[in-house]
Design a protein around this motif. Structure first.
Motif, PDB file in Angstrom:
ATOM      1  N   PHE A 149      47.301  61.436   4.853  1.00 21.32           N
ATOM      2  CA  PHE A 149      48.762  61.354   4.800  1.00 21.32           C
ATOM      3  C   PHE A 149      49.262  61.555   3.377  1.00 21.32           C
ATOM      4  CE2 PHE A 149      52.794  58.917   4.629  1.00 21.32           C
ATOM      5  CZ  PHE A 149      53.520  59.729   5.479  1.00 21.32           C
ATOM      6  N   ASP A 150      48.578  60.973   2.407  1.00 18.19           N
ATOM      7  CA  ASP A 150      48.945  61.136   1.011  1.00 18.19           C
ATOM      8  C   ASP A 150      48.835  62.611   0.602  1.00 18.19           C
ATOM      9  OD1 ASP A 150      49.788  60.031  -1.485  1.00 18.19           O
ATOM     10  OD2 ASP A 150      47.729  60.280  -2.224  1.00 18.19           O
ATOM     11  N   ASN A 151      47.762  63.273   1.024  1.00 20.04           N
ATOM     12  CA  ASN A 151      47.597  64.699   0.743  1.00 20.04           C
ATOM     13  C   ASN A 151      48.693  65.519   1.419  1.00 20.04           C
ATOM     14  OD1 ASN A 151      45.328  64.245  -0.805  1.00 20.04           O
ATOM     15  ND2 ASN A 151      43.915  64.621   0.880  1.00 20.04           N
ATOM     16  N   TYR A 152      49.043  65.142   2.650  1.00 21.25           N
ATOM     17  CA  TYR A 152      50.111  65.821   3.378  1.00 21.25           C
ATOM     18  C   TYR A 152      51.437  65.697   2.624  1.00 21.25           C
ATOM     19  CZ  TYR A 152      53.778  66.490   6.857  1.00 21.25           C
ATOM     20  OH  TYR A 152      54.912  66.885   7.491  1.00 21.25           O
ATOM     21  N   LYS A 153      51.760  64.494   2.155  1.00 17.01           N
ATOM     22  CA  LYS A 153      53.007  64.292   1.412  1.00 17.01           C
ATOM     23  C   LYS A 153      53.032  65.145   0.153  1.00 17.01           C
ATOM     24  CE  LYS A 153      53.383  59.904   0.668  1.00 17.01           C
ATOM     25  NZ  LYS A 153      53.718  58.488   0.464  1.00 17.01           N
ATOM     26  N   LYS A 154      51.909  65.188  -0.563  1.00 19.82           N
ATOM     27  CA  LYS A 154      51.848  66.000  -1.782  1.00 19.82           C
ATOM     28  C   LYS A 154      52.015  67.476  -1.463  1.00 19.82           C
ATOM     29  CE  LYS A 154      48.913  62.780  -4.336  1.00 19.82           C
ATOM     30  NZ  LYS A 154      47.552  62.517  -4.812  1.00 19.82           N
ATOM     31  N   ARG A 155      51.379  67.945  -0.368  1.00 21.60           N
ATOM     32  CA  ARG A 155      51.478  69.352   0.018  1.00 21.60           C
ATOM     33  C   ARG A 155      52.921  69.706   0.399  1.00 21.60           C
ATOM     34  NH1 ARG A 155      47.975  69.339   3.855  1.00 21.60           N
ATOM     35  NH2 ARG A 155      49.404  69.290   5.596  1.00 21.60           N
ATOM     36  N   VAL A 156      53.576  68.814   1.145  1.00 25.62           N
ATOM     37  CA  VAL A 156      54.961  69.066   1.557  1.00 25.62           C
ATOM     38  C   VAL A 156      55.882  69.090   0.342  1.00 25.62           C
ATOM     39  CG1 VAL A 156      56.923  68.033   2.796  1.00 25.62           C
ATOM     40  CG2 VAL A 156      54.709  68.223   3.912  1.00 25.62           C
ATOM     41  N   GLN A 157      55.670  68.186  -0.621  1.00 20.01           N
ATOM     42  CA  GLN A 157      56.491  68.183  -1.830  1.00 20.01           C
ATOM     43  C   GLN A 157      56.304  69.487  -2.615  1.00 20.01           C
ATOM     44  OE1 GLN A 157      55.229  64.554  -3.740  1.00 20.01           O
ATOM     45  NE2 GLN A 157      56.821  63.334  -2.764  1.00 20.01           N
TER      46      GLN A 157
END
Length: 188
Positions: free
Chosen positions: A61-69
């Motif tokens: 989830f943390d990686n997903y948030k970074k990718r979306v940002q």
């Protein structure tokens, strides 16, 4: 039945009965303890597995948030790149037209060149979903028009758009910019 008196035999029988339930209870207790220990071990293993799944999911989830940002930042910075690449040939054409205008005295050729550039530009806008709003002669609609002035006219109906000062545009069916217009007020 010869050796022991009957009283002793009854005592032996009671003693044997007392021993058996204690031994059975003790064995059951040991079995229950073993079951409880194995259940506890199984629960600990399950808890470890669930914690591991939680950690992995949190990391994903943390990686997903970074990718979306990052994607959002890229979209804000480079989202209009395609449109701008299509505008650059128009800039080139305008520069060529100005260069020719400085060297030429034929004003009609210059006007014709500007018309070609405008056609190229409106074609590029149309390819990207931008459409002009046709206003002159239509009824005033506050959803698409911005009235700048009201003019008295015998030739036009009340609330008919008489003149367009600035074209309005739609982007994929949504208002991009309202048309700035003058609206008629019929006089008799």
């Amino acid at each position: 039945m010869k050796g022991k008196p009957q009283k002793d035999r009854k005592a032996d029988a009671l003693f044997e009965q007392d021993e058996t339930p204690l031994e059975v209870n003790e064995q059951e207790t040991m079995k229950d303890e073993k079951d409880a220990v194995s259940e506890l071990d199984a629960a600990k293993n399950e808890a470890r597995e669930n914690y591991d799944k939680y950690l992995r999911l949190a990391a994903e989830f943390d990686n997903y948030k970074k990718r979306v940002q990052k994607e959002r930042a890229d979209l804000l910075n480079y989202g209009n790149e395609k449109l701008l690449k299509e505008v650059l040939p128009l800039v080139d054409a305008l520069e060529r037209a100005l260069g020719h205008a400085e060297k030429s005295v034929d004003f009609d050729v210059f006007v014709e060149g500007l018309k070609l550039i405008l056609d190229q530009f409106t074609g590029m806008l149309g390819k990207n979903g931008v459409e002009a709003i046709e206003s002159v002669g239509s009824d005033f609609d506050p959803n698409f028009h911005e009235a700048m002035i009201q003019v008295e006219s015998k030739d036009h109906q009340t609330n008919e758009v008489v003149e367009e000062f600035e074209k309005g545009y739609m982007l994929n069916g949504r208002l991009l910019r309202p048309a700035k217009v003058s609206v008629a007020k019929r006089i008799h």
